[in-house]
Design a protein around this motif. Structure first.
Motif, PDB file in Angstrom:
ATOM      1  N   LEU A  27      40.702  32.327  48.487  1.00 45.23           N
ATOM      2  CA  LEU A  27      38.739  32.816  48.154  1.00 45.23           C
ATOM      3  C   LEU A  27      38.067  31.776  47.525  1.00 45.23           C
ATOM      4  O   LEU A  27      38.058  31.004  46.187  1.00 45.23           O
ATOM      5  N   THR A  29      34.804  30.235  46.682  1.00 46.62           N
ATOM      6  CA  THR A  29      33.523  30.256  46.404  1.00 46.62           C
ATOM      7  C   THR A  29      32.671  28.958  47.085  1.00 46.62           C
ATOM      8  O   THR A  29      32.447  28.129  46.889  1.00 46.62           O
ATOM      9  N   ILE A 118      41.035  32.284  43.027  1.00 42.08           N
ATOM     10  CA  ILE A 118      39.027  31.909  42.706  1.00 42.08           C
ATOM     11  C   ILE A 118      39.107  31.005  42.830  1.00 42.08           C
ATOM     12  O   ILE A 118      38.894  30.607  41.622  1.00 42.08           O
ATOM     13  N   PRO A 123      33.919  27.971  40.743  1.00 45.38           N
ATOM     14  CA  PRO A 123      33.814  29.686  41.430  1.00 45.38           C
ATOM     15  C   PRO A 123      33.224  30.494  40.449  1.00 45.38           C
ATOM     16  O   PRO A 123      32.280  31.326  40.459  1.00 45.38           O
ATOM     17  N   TYR A 131      32.171  39.493  40.566  1.00 46.45           N
ATOM     18  CA  TYR A 131      33.494  39.407  40.991  1.00 46.45           C
ATOM     19  C   TYR A 131      34.433  40.944  40.646  1.00 46.45           C
ATOM     20  O   TYR A 131      35.074  41.494  40.479  1.00 46.45           O
ATOM     21  N   PHE A 148      41.133  31.230  38.052  1.00 42.00           N
ATOM     22  CA  PHE A 148      40.300  30.708  38.546  1.00 42.00           C
ATOM     23  C   PHE A 148      40.710  29.643  38.752  1.00 42.00           C
ATOM     24  O   PHE A 148      40.997  28.905  37.909  1.00 42.00           O
TER      25      PHE A 148
END
Ligand code: SF4
Length: 282
Positions: A27, A29, A118, A123, A131, A148
């Motif tokens: 994911l 961001t 992420i 992020p 989150y 992360f």
């Protein structure tokens, strides 16, 4: 319902660091506090690849989708995940919609052995409040491991830290900290933040992943590691070759592996480069 601005969401094999080889949902961001225009350049020079592409995109809306963007061989290889001129390619989505998309790309339509990454951009820059909504969704309860991928400059908010400490009671949180050495083009005082990284270590498994290409980068890495250790950081150190494209990566991956052996640090590959040519979505 919280929202996140998403540059990319895809399923692949983690190519770097602790979870190298593990099937993972990424994911990505939108937004970053850095530009890292020095990667792949001589010291003191900056890459203009991303800014040139951005200028073209602004003039003629050259790219319809994130996947249409060219790969760059210098500067940040995920430039479109933070450059403001590309923000139109990253939709703002509610966490429900993001979870729906995640379930669609998982091979069994639910979490099994896959791990969630992420990444960014950065992020932890602007999305910490969103989150918990994402991770508390019913379909996310089977998820057991999350990473992360951060540049290690953003402190955790007290609320998010408290949330993560509860989340990790039965699950695993990792902070993969790609701290930016001067070869990235970023300033030391802004990029090397040992207190921030020590705080991550109190919340989850944390390691440094430093991109190196030259002996000067290696000397910078040693100085940075000294500063992190002095602040109390105890986690492992990885060094990783520069190179978002295969031509650059193969020039220095063996040299970096030898540097890692000399220092007693870990070597991280970039499996996505030889396996998938680092195409978007890998
Ligand atoms: S910190 Fe990472 S995402 Fe941000 S500009 Fe640097 S390399 Fe790119």
């Amino acid at each position: 319902m919280s929202k996140l601005k998403i540059a990319e969401l895809f399923y692949s094999i983690q190519g770097e660091g602790r979870y190298m080889g593990v099937p993972s949902v990424f994911l990505r961001t939108f937004g970053c506090n850095f530009k890292c225009a020095g990667f792949g350049m001589s010291r003191g020079e900056v890459s203009h690849e991303a800014t040139d592409l951005a200028a073209t995109h602004t003039m003629i809306r050259a790219f319809e989708k994130y996947e249409d963007l060219p790969l760059v061989s210098t500067g940040c290889d995920s430039y479109a995940s933070w450059h403001p001129d590309f923000k139109d390619l990253s939709p703002m989505l509610e966490t429900n919609a993001i979870v729906h998309r995640i379930m669609k790309i998982l091979p069994h339509r639910r979490w099994e052995d896959e791990h969630l990454v992420i990444t960014g951009g950065e992020p932890l820059l602007g999305w910490q409040r969103a989150y918990p909504d994402l991770l508390d969704h019913d379909s996310m309860h089977r998820l057991k491991e999350i990473t992360f991928e951060t540049n290690g400059t953003q402190p955790l908010s007290p609320e998010f830290k408290e949330y993560l400490l509860k989340w990790r009671a039965q699950r695993e949180i990792t902070f993969s900290v790609s701290a930016k050495l001067p070869g990235s083009g970023e300033r030391w005082e802004e990029a090397i933040c040992p207190e921030v990284v020590c705080e991550y270590e109190r919340v989850g498994y944390t390691y440094l992943k430093l991109v190196v290409a030259t002996e000067q980068d290696l000397a910078d890495a040693e100085q940075a590691v000294l500063e992190y250790r002095t602040a109390g950081f105890t986690g492992p150190v990885y060094v990783m070759p520069v190179g978002g494209v295969e031509r650059v990566y193969t020039l220095n991956n063996r040299t970096v592996a030898e540097m890692a052996m000399r220092k007693g640090w870990r070597y991280s590959d970039r499996l996505q480069v030889p396996l998938f040519k680092n195409e978007w979505g890998t």
